[in-house]
Structure formats: structure tokens, C-alpha cells
Design a protein around this motif. Sequence first.
Motif, mmCIF file in Angstrom:
data_model
loop_
_atom_site.group_PDB
_atom_site.id
_atom_site.type_symbol
_atom_site.label_atom_id
_atom_site.label_comp_id
_atom_site.label_asym_id
_atom_site.label_seq_id
_atom_site.Cartn_x
_atom_site.Cartn_y
_atom_site.Cartn_z
ATOM 1 N N ARG B 220 25.815 69.586 -1.143
ATOM 2 C CA ARG B 220 24.630 70.027 -0.760
ATOM 3 C C ARG B 220 24.438 70.945 0.566
ATOM 4 O O ARG B 220 23.919 72.001 0.626
ATOM 5 N N TYR B 221 25.477 70.357 1.331
ATOM 6 C CA TYR B 221 25.483 71.173 2.800
ATOM 7 C C TYR B 221 26.378 72.379 3.146
ATOM 8 O O TYR B 221 26.214 73.029 4.025
ATOM 9 N N PRO B 223 26.651 75.089 1.539
ATOM 10 C CA PRO B 223 25.854 76.750 1.800
ATOM 11 C C PRO B 223 25.110 76.554 3.190
ATOM 12 O O PRO B 223 25.037 77.683 3.965
ATOM 13 N N THR B 224 24.442 75.371 3.592
ATOM 14 C CA THR B 224 23.723 75.449 4.598
ATOM 15 C C THR B 224 24.465 75.787 5.928
ATOM 16 O O THR B 224 24.035 76.291 6.747
ATOM 17 N N LYS B 268 23.687 67.035 14.832
ATOM 18 C CA LYS B 268 22.226 66.927 15.142
ATOM 19 C C LYS B 268 21.462 66.910 13.595
ATOM 20 O O LYS B 268 20.502 66.291 13.316
ATOM 21 N N ARG B 269 22.297 67.779 12.913
ATOM 22 C CA ARG B 269 21.603 67.666 11.356
ATOM 23 C C ARG B 269 21.747 66.500 10.861
ATOM 24 O O ARG B 269 20.918 66.086 10.025
ATOM 25 N N GLU B 272 19.220 63.906 11.782
ATOM 26 C CA GLU B 272 17.921 64.139 11.240
ATOM 27 C C GLU B 272 18.048 63.803 9.688
ATOM 28 O O GLU B 272 17.133 63.078 9.163
ATOM 29 N N LEU B 273 19.068 63.937 9.189
ATOM 30 C CA LEU B 273 19.042 63.855 7.579
ATOM 31 C C LEU B 273 19.232 62.209 7.621
ATOM 32 O O LEU B 273 18.651 61.850 6.392
ATOM 33 N N ASN B 275 17.975 59.887 9.308
ATOM 34 C CA ASN B 275 16.525 59.365 9.381
ATOM 35 C C ASN B 275 15.641 59.673 8.296
ATOM 36 O O ASN B 275 14.997 59.029 7.672
ATOM 37 N N ALA B 276 15.825 60.943 7.483
ATOM 38 C CA ALA B 276 15.157 61.158 6.557
ATOM 39 C C ALA B 276 15.385 60.514 5.196
ATOM 40 O O ALA B 276 14.511 60.147 4.742
ATOM 41 N N MET B 277 16.796 60.205 5.342
ATOM 42 C CA MET B 277 17.143 59.282 4.077
ATOM 43 C C MET B 277 16.814 57.875 4.126
ATOM 44 O O MET B 277 16.202 57.311 3.217
#
Lengths: 268, 321
Positions: B220-221, B223-224, B268-269, B272-273, B275-277
Motif C-alpha cells: 500500500r505504501y 507508491p506513497t 512519523k507516518r 500515525e498509521l 494510531n489510525a489502525m
Amino acid sequence: MNSIEIKNVSYQYQPNKPVLQEINLTIKKGEWVTILGHNGSGKSTLSKLIIGLLKPKTGEINVNGIPLTQETVYDIRQKVGIVFQNPDNQFVGVTVRDDIAFGLENLQIPREEMIERIETYARKVNVLEYLNKEPHALSGGQKQRVAIAGILAMHTDIIIFDEATSMLDPKGRNMVLETMKQLRHEGKTIITITHTMNEALLSDRIVVLKDGRILKEGSSQTILKDKTTLEKSNLEMLLPLKVLYDLEQENYTNKRIKDLLWELSLNV
Amino acid sequence: MKNIVIGRYIPGNSFLYKIDPRTKIIALIILMVAVFMLRSLIFMLAGLGLIMLLLAIGKISVKRVYLGLRPLMFLLIFTFSFQILFNTQGTQLIDVTLHYTVLTIPLIIALFFFWMYTKKIIRFKLLYFFFIVSLILSVLIFIDVGYTLNQGALTIYSQGLEMAFFIMLRLIIIVTLSTILTLTTKPTDLNLGLESVLKPLKIFRVNTEEIAMILAISLRYIPTLLDEANKIMLAQASRGVDFSEGKLKDKVMQIVSLLVPMFIISFKRSDELANAMEARSFVPGRNRTRLQTLHWSSLDTVALSIAFVALFTSIALRIFV
């Protein structure tokens, strides 16, 4: 009934540098509350405390009447959804469909119901046609609406928007704000965390945070006009309200103009 | 940089796309073992023929497979030349003298530099490379003019030649097989397939679901993060870092100027990810239901049977021939 009760909560990341101090806040079911504050006022920390990502140093938090503890945190997370600031960093799935499914998979929802819910909520936030798209093919606003669909599908009672619009362009922001309004009509409890006035205006109640303390609390209409509070917390007042306020200072009495300015500020 | 797609899945609709990813992964392993069982060049050639047949039926263009082989070209050429030059078994096929004279050495150097500067504008680089190599060899063999500095011998043995082709073919077949897998399987399906193929490892307390989750998020990450790398390169370029050229020392500095911000941003990403999960009720190791499921069809049974037939044939060939 109270959705969230925060009693005497304090938090610090480093010793002797408190981020939040003695926060007391009660949010009723179906209420829309804005937590307003400048950068570093501790507003995002508050949202992480409510969902149990951080543990308060002192005090207690009740969600739907259940005290938040190590044992109840997973149950409470099924009641509270949170939409974060950066749309890219909360997109877990490889496609939109997978991402909306992520929360449902965690809740162990059967596959048939999952498919149903994904369609329902994708339609609701208007991303149905993008279900098979990958995140880098979407705009920020679309990604953020996918995040909202992911939370809605989990059927949470409370939704927190943690600066959810701050990285979006005006169009994307309006799309998200429209969704929020719709949710209020459905009786969801909404907490928006922001530092912009337009968003705060839509809510029932505003809580102003400054340096980890509640500076002021009141209906959005009173807070938005409260020049001293806003100045103290480094927040910009809406221009029509600023004019209105200045006119009131001058003992201006034309009610029509005043009403017009008030109306104008509501539609910013 | 945006064009880099890991796995290089190309949408299509031949039967290879309809086979379950689990079947494809297992069949790949079986066929690889089968290929390693083969011991003679003729069987290897037959194997290559079968692979070509598979490509033809599966409607996969040979060009795509070639693109998959290209990164390995150096390895292929290296092993091939190594076998030819140093394998001294079997009968002698060629024995020629190489003349290093005052005329041929400058000529080789000139040819080399000519190749260095013209290779950028020639379209068929590999063909051109072989053309230059053969030119250099013929210079050394046929031009014996001028004062001779040294003389070498080029001897090629039958076994060397055979082994060279054998090893090269084996490499090509194995890479082609795995290219077929990645070309015809969506990364998400590949991940699902891998997860269920790895499931038996659970006996050894390996958490296969977590491995699958890690793989899925990496996919998923990619490309980002590539986007991010692009942005950082532009930002550094605007501060005067030149990514296009420089000496080795400069190159190291360029990479550092890219990697350090990438690391910080990635941490950092991921914070945050995570946390979101967690906020969406993800608990590592806890059971989850699945939206995407795999379906075993009769096509899979057939495909797997064919793979097993190939394996048994190669075992039989090894034992009886």
C-alpha cells in the motif's frame, strides 16, 4: 444521556511538562462539540485520550457510561471512531473497498454483511464509483471521505474529527463539512477538533483550549463573539463577526445590519 | 519514478489470471524443484519449450518476460562466460591464439571507448554489446601485425559450452516462471495466497496473519513513499543537491540527503498509521474476518496436477536416464 464524561484529566508526555491539566468536560448524546485551540494547546492529545491511544496521568474518562480502562478499551473503540488529519496516513487498504473493510474485518463482521455495509456507506459519502480505486488515484477530500465511510461502517455512536479538514482544499473541506452536518441529523455525537472558525460555527458548543486548560466553554454563538477569549487563545475571529463586534462597541443599533452580518458569518 | 510498480502486475484475462494465487505459488515451487532435477541440456531445452508454450497459451508477451530478465542480464552473461572460459572438461572444440600486439591493444581500447560513448544512442544495447565483444575477439585472433607483447590462448571445451547453456537456461526458466506469477497476480491476491500458503508455519508459532498485514501495508505504501522520495529529491535539488551526476563521494552525500528525511518521514507516518489502525479496533494477532476470499476451482486442480506431472517426469528422468 452522556456520551463522554471527562473528569479531572491531566496528561504529560514528558515529566513536568503537562499537555493537559484538570480537564473537565461532559458531552451529551447527539451533541456536536468543537474543541478549539491553537497548535500545541493539547487538543489532539485529548482525542487520543478519549479513544484510549494514550492513558491519562490522573482523572478518569467515561464513554457511554463505561469507564475507560485497560479491559474496556477495545469495547470503547467500537463506540468511538476517529478521523485523523492526514488522509494518507490512515488509509490502510490497497483499494477503497479494502480500506472501508479494514475496520469491519477487525470487528469480525461476517463477509456478506461487510459487503452490504461497504456499499451503503460508500454511497452515503459519495465514493461508490471509486471502490476499486487505489489511494493515489484519489484527491485528499475523497480519501478523507473514504476514512469517514470506514468509521461510519463500524456503526460507532461517537465520531471525532481530529483536524480532519486542515489538509484539504476548500472543495474537499466543504464535502467533509456537508457529511458532518448529515451525521448530526442522524443523531451521532460529533466532536470536531480544529483551529478554524468556520467549522466551529456549525457545532452546538465550543470548548476553547489554551496551554492544556479549558479557557472557556459555551454555545458557539457566544464564543464566536467573545473577542477577549479568542485573542487570548491566538484565534482569528471571523471577519463579519469582527465588524459586528466593533459595531456593538460603537453602540450601533440598526438591527437589520447586525442580523445580516450574523447571517453572513454563518455562511462563511 | 512513478512508473516503478513492484510485481509489475499487467491486467489480462487468460487462464493464468483465473488460477487461484495459492495454486500459482505452490505450482511455482514445484516447477522450480522440477527444473533443478533436470540434468542435461536437452531436457532443459525441452523445459524452455514448455515454458514458451505456457506463455503462448497464457497470452503473455515474450517482451514482458524479457523485461523481467533484463536486470539479471549481467548475471547471465557472467555465468555464461565463466563456464565457457574456465570449464575444461570434455573434448576441446576451439583453440586459438590471441595476439596482444602494439597494434591490437590500442585498437581494443579504441573499440572500448567507442562502445562507451555510442551505447547511449544505440537501441539494441545487448546486441550491440555482443557485436563489440565479437569485434574485439576477432581483432585479437586475426590481426597479428606489429610487435607482439604477449600471447594468450582461448580454448573452449565441449562440456564448458554445454554447461554454460545449461546454467543460463535454468536461470532463464526460473526467472520466467516467477515473472509469470507476478505478471498475472494482483498484489493483493498474491498477498492473500502467500498468507494461506504460509499457514502451516503456524505450528512453529509464526504469526502468518501479521506477516500478511506487513506485506499488505508495504504494498500500500510503496507508491506513497515513492511520491515522498520524489518530493524530497526536488526539495534537495532546489537547495543545490545534484542527483544526476558526481563522483562516488558526491553520490554518497546525495543518497544521505535523500535517506535521512525519508527515514524521519517514514517513522512519523508509521506512528500515525499505527494510531489510525488501533483506533479502528485493530488488535495485532486477534482474529479478523476477511472481505477478500479465495476460491478453489477445477482449473486449479488441473493446473496443480500438471505441475506435479512435470515434477514426477523430471524425477523419473533423473533416475532412469
